[in-house]
Design a protein around this motif. Sequence first.
Motif, mmCIF file in Angstrom:
data_model
loop_
_atom_site.group_PDB
_atom_site.id
_atom_site.type_symbol
_atom_site.label_atom_id
_atom_site.label_comp_id
_atom_site.label_asym_id
_atom_site.label_seq_id
_atom_site.Cartn_x
_atom_site.Cartn_y
_atom_site.Cartn_z
ATOM 1 N N ILE A 1 0.828 -1.221 0.000
ATOM 2 C CA ILE A 1 0.000 0.000 0.000
ATOM 3 C C ILE A 1 0.852 1.256 0.000
ATOM 4 N N THR A 2 2.069 1.177 0.511
ATOM 5 C CA THR A 2 2.931 2.369 0.542
ATOM 6 C C THR A 2 3.367 2.803 -0.846
ATOM 7 N N ASP A 3 3.188 1.884 -1.846
ATOM 8 C CA ASP A 3 3.574 2.220 -3.216
ATOM 9 C C ASP A 3 2.427 2.829 -4.015
ATOM 10 N N ILE A 4 1.211 2.735 -3.472
ATOM 11 C CA ILE A 4 0.041 3.232 -4.205
ATOM 12 C C ILE A 4 0.017 4.762 -4.127
ATOM 13 N N PRO A 5 0.026 5.452 -5.235
ATOM 14 C CA PRO A 5 0.114 6.922 -5.238
ATOM 15 C C PRO A 5 -0.961 7.603 -4.371
ATOM 16 N N PHE A 6 -2.223 7.153 -4.494
ATOM 17 C CA PHE A 6 -3.284 7.847 -3.745
ATOM 18 C C PHE A 6 -2.992 7.831 -2.250
ATOM 19 N N TYR B 1 -13.648 -2.210 -1.397
ATOM 20 C CA TYR B 1 -12.931 -0.941 -1.493
ATOM 21 C C TYR B 1 -12.714 -0.304 -0.116
ATOM 22 N N TYR B 2 -11.730 0.575 -0.088
ATOM 23 C CA TYR B 2 -11.588 1.477 1.056
ATOM 24 C C TYR B 2 -12.655 2.567 0.933
ATOM 25 N N LEU B 3 -13.429 2.781 2.006
ATOM 26 C CA LEU B 3 -14.392 3.888 2.039
ATOM 27 C C LEU B 3 -13.763 5.004 2.860
ATOM 28 N N VAL C 1 -14.905 9.163 -0.804
ATOM 29 C CA VAL C 1 -14.454 8.424 -1.986
ATOM 30 C C VAL C 1 -14.372 6.936 -1.669
ATOM 31 N N GLU C 2 -14.531 6.127 -2.718
ATOM 32 C CA GLU C 2 -14.256 4.699 -2.646
ATOM 33 C C GLU C 2 -12.992 4.449 -3.450
ATOM 34 N N VAL C 3 -12.017 3.733 -2.826
ATOM 35 C CA VAL C 3 -10.705 3.580 -3.445
ATOM 36 C C VAL C 3 -10.381 2.090 -3.579
ATOM 37 N N ASN C 4 -9.956 1.712 -4.776
ATOM 38 C CA ASN C 4 -9.537 0.341 -5.032
ATOM 39 C C ASN C 4 -8.291 0.039 -4.201
ATOM 40 N N GLN C 5 -8.349 -1.075 -3.443
ATOM 41 C CA GLN C 5 -7.261 -1.378 -2.521
ATOM 42 C C GLN C 5 -5.991 -1.866 -3.220
ATOM 43 N N GLN C 6 -6.081 -2.251 -4.501
ATOM 44 C CA GLN C 6 -4.901 -2.762 -5.210
ATOM 45 C C GLN C 6 -4.293 -1.737 -6.160
ATOM 46 N N SER D 1 -15.476 5.738 -6.939
ATOM 47 C CA SER D 1 -16.605 6.679 -6.917
ATOM 48 C C SER D 1 -16.274 7.807 -5.961
ATOM 49 N N SER D 2 -16.953 8.918 -6.168
ATOM 50 C CA SER D 2 -16.656 10.106 -5.371
ATOM 51 C C SER D 2 -17.926 10.935 -5.200
ATOM 52 N N GLY D 3 -18.032 11.583 -4.055
ATOM 53 C CA GLY D 3 -19.174 12.460 -3.818
ATOM 54 C C GLY D 3 -18.794 13.603 -2.898
#
Length: 731
Positions: A225-230, A253-255, A263-268, A274-276
């Motif tokens: 996860i430390t490599d994921i830009p978001f 997903y991460y909520l 936001v909902e973020v793909n964990q991989q 999605s975003s609101g």
Amino acid sequence: MTISIWRFSHLTLALVSSLFLIVASVTGIILAVEPISHQAKGYAVENREEVSLATTIDALKKSYDEVLELEVESSGFVKASVLTMEMETLDIYVNPITGEQLGEVEERPYIYTFATNVHRSLFLKSIGRFFVGLISLLLCIIAITGIVLLAKRQGGFLKLFSKVQKDYFELRYHVLLSRWFFIPIVILAFTGVYLSAEKFNLLPDAVVEQSEATVADAAPQYDNITDIPFFAETSLADIRRVEFPFSNDPEEYYLIALQDKEVEVNQQTGEIVSSGDYPFVTLASRLSLVLHTGEGNVIWSIILLLASASILFFMYSGFVMTLKRRKKGKRITKMADKDECEFVILVGSESGTAFDFAQRLYNGLSQVGKKVYLTELNKYSIYEKAKNIIIFTSTYGEGEPPTNARKFRSKFSEVQQPNSVGFSVVGFGSLDYPDYCKFAIDLDEQLSASDNFTQQLPLFKINKADFESFELWMIQLTNKLGFIIPVERPLVKKKKYKKVEFEVLERTDLNVDDTFLLRLQPKSHIEFTSGDLLAIFPANDDTVRQYSIAKIGNDVLLSVKKHEMGRGSNYLFNLNVADTIEAAIDVNPHFYLPENAKNSIFISNGTGIAPFLGMISENTTQNISMFWGGREKASMEIYNSVLEKAVSNSENINVFSSFSREGEKQYVQDVVLEQKELVLKTINQNGTIMICGSLAMQHDVLDVLERILQGNQTISFEAFEKSGQLKTDCY
């Protein structure tokens, strides 16, 4: 708009909302302590903007078997919900860099939970929430009317923070604290209204509308996860809450709740699925909650605590100021006819100070046999035999007249005195203000320009009600008139109480209203009667609490409302039979039952019934009608033993009880209005009406009495108030 309207609005709103404001202020003080004590735990994370979300998630996953949720509190604490080896959920505070547990999330102390429930709804659920919202709105209006009055007093809004006149303690600090805490109080009141409106769904819909984002077909997947830009680019300062996925399934997903959106973020891949954005209402609600509670900011919490305490002081000081004003401004009733008086004293007074000096002069002239007439400047008229008109007046704001003097200038132009009159003007004010005695100066010029008036003494100004200056002016006046005028100096002395020992004979349990009866027996012979006050000293020092007395035989009977934070009531409730206390009798003759009255009406609510229990028990000849108001029938049970015995011993006693939460749900003033024929008969037959209990109740009852006396040929309401037939002892 006149000063009187602003003052009337300010005072009326404060009286109407006083009980609720006391409750809200006390609980507000308690709740303001919570974020301060919470912050004192020292778990706050510094430089959250430098700690990435990836770092925290990675540290938590390495430290715990499973992580369910992460939350960054407004206090700066990072809270995690983790699953233990025993499959129990544990809420802990953590170091977001190492994942180390700093402490467990403790259960909220009961005192804060209790205070919150009282503060939000008074334990009355939706009705309580409505009242809290309404009182918050009234507080906002009270603050606004108060600042307008302060601006008028200081000479305009631009002079709000100019030097404050050194007056008596309550007035001086009423002004000072209102300047310091006006903005915090308005914020408290406005956010209270907003939060109440939110609870009643009066605000626009605050639902977050999620919209799906475009997801790349060949988005790179990361093993760590430390490599994921978001996650690496998002700091803890941006985070409010993170809900972790239940499994490693890519569809889980991460909520994440950010500061401005969810936001909902793909964990991989770290892509936003999605975003609101949060609606404005949500952001405003969050800001209102922080501003109202002080959560996360110790300095603001302290300010809110002091602001809540200042509201209590404003209520006390406003009450004292009103009493002083009424006491000083009370008109002398036994006065010669205005057209028979040689001396006329006209007064313009906003706080009552000028009236106090005028009454001293009135008393002195009366003592030497002079016919004197004293009235307000607004009531200026023709005085057939007047030779000397003396004006005492203060100045308000930027040279404006006091409320009871605003009509004088126009009346002076319309009224023509039949004789030549000598005049003297004395101005009261403070050199702290640029328009010192400006209205007195204007009046002196207006009278000097009239052919029918001759100035006897030059305009005299008195700074800060200095009595020595007044005595200098009196020397000038006596020299001019040719005779000595005795004037009594004001006495300032601390009241000394003669304490005696009392033994506790009985103390009842609390009834449904947290009220109890306490029966005391003096251990030495003392004189007292129903209507007197018992002064107790709960802290064994000069701190005094007073309670109305019922005399039953040779015993003192008190009816006491136990308040959670009440020093006096808790002190009395903790007494047991055979205990002894030191207390003092404070005579209260203005509230004694007149011996020569044939008909009397007692009106009370709550513990205000106390002195009437004694008067009824001792009555043998008078026709007495007692009106009492409580919440429920059970509220009256502790008084029934005394009342039933009194009623059985006399056919001249009628009791009218009312209950605001049971049966017809009436207040005591409603029943008084229903029995208007009885009330009118009692007043017309020169009977006595006595009122004891809350000031709010007294205000409502007096309104009812004024309605009953409208058009009455025997006596008007104004005359009834001054006749001695009306006796009040309210708090």
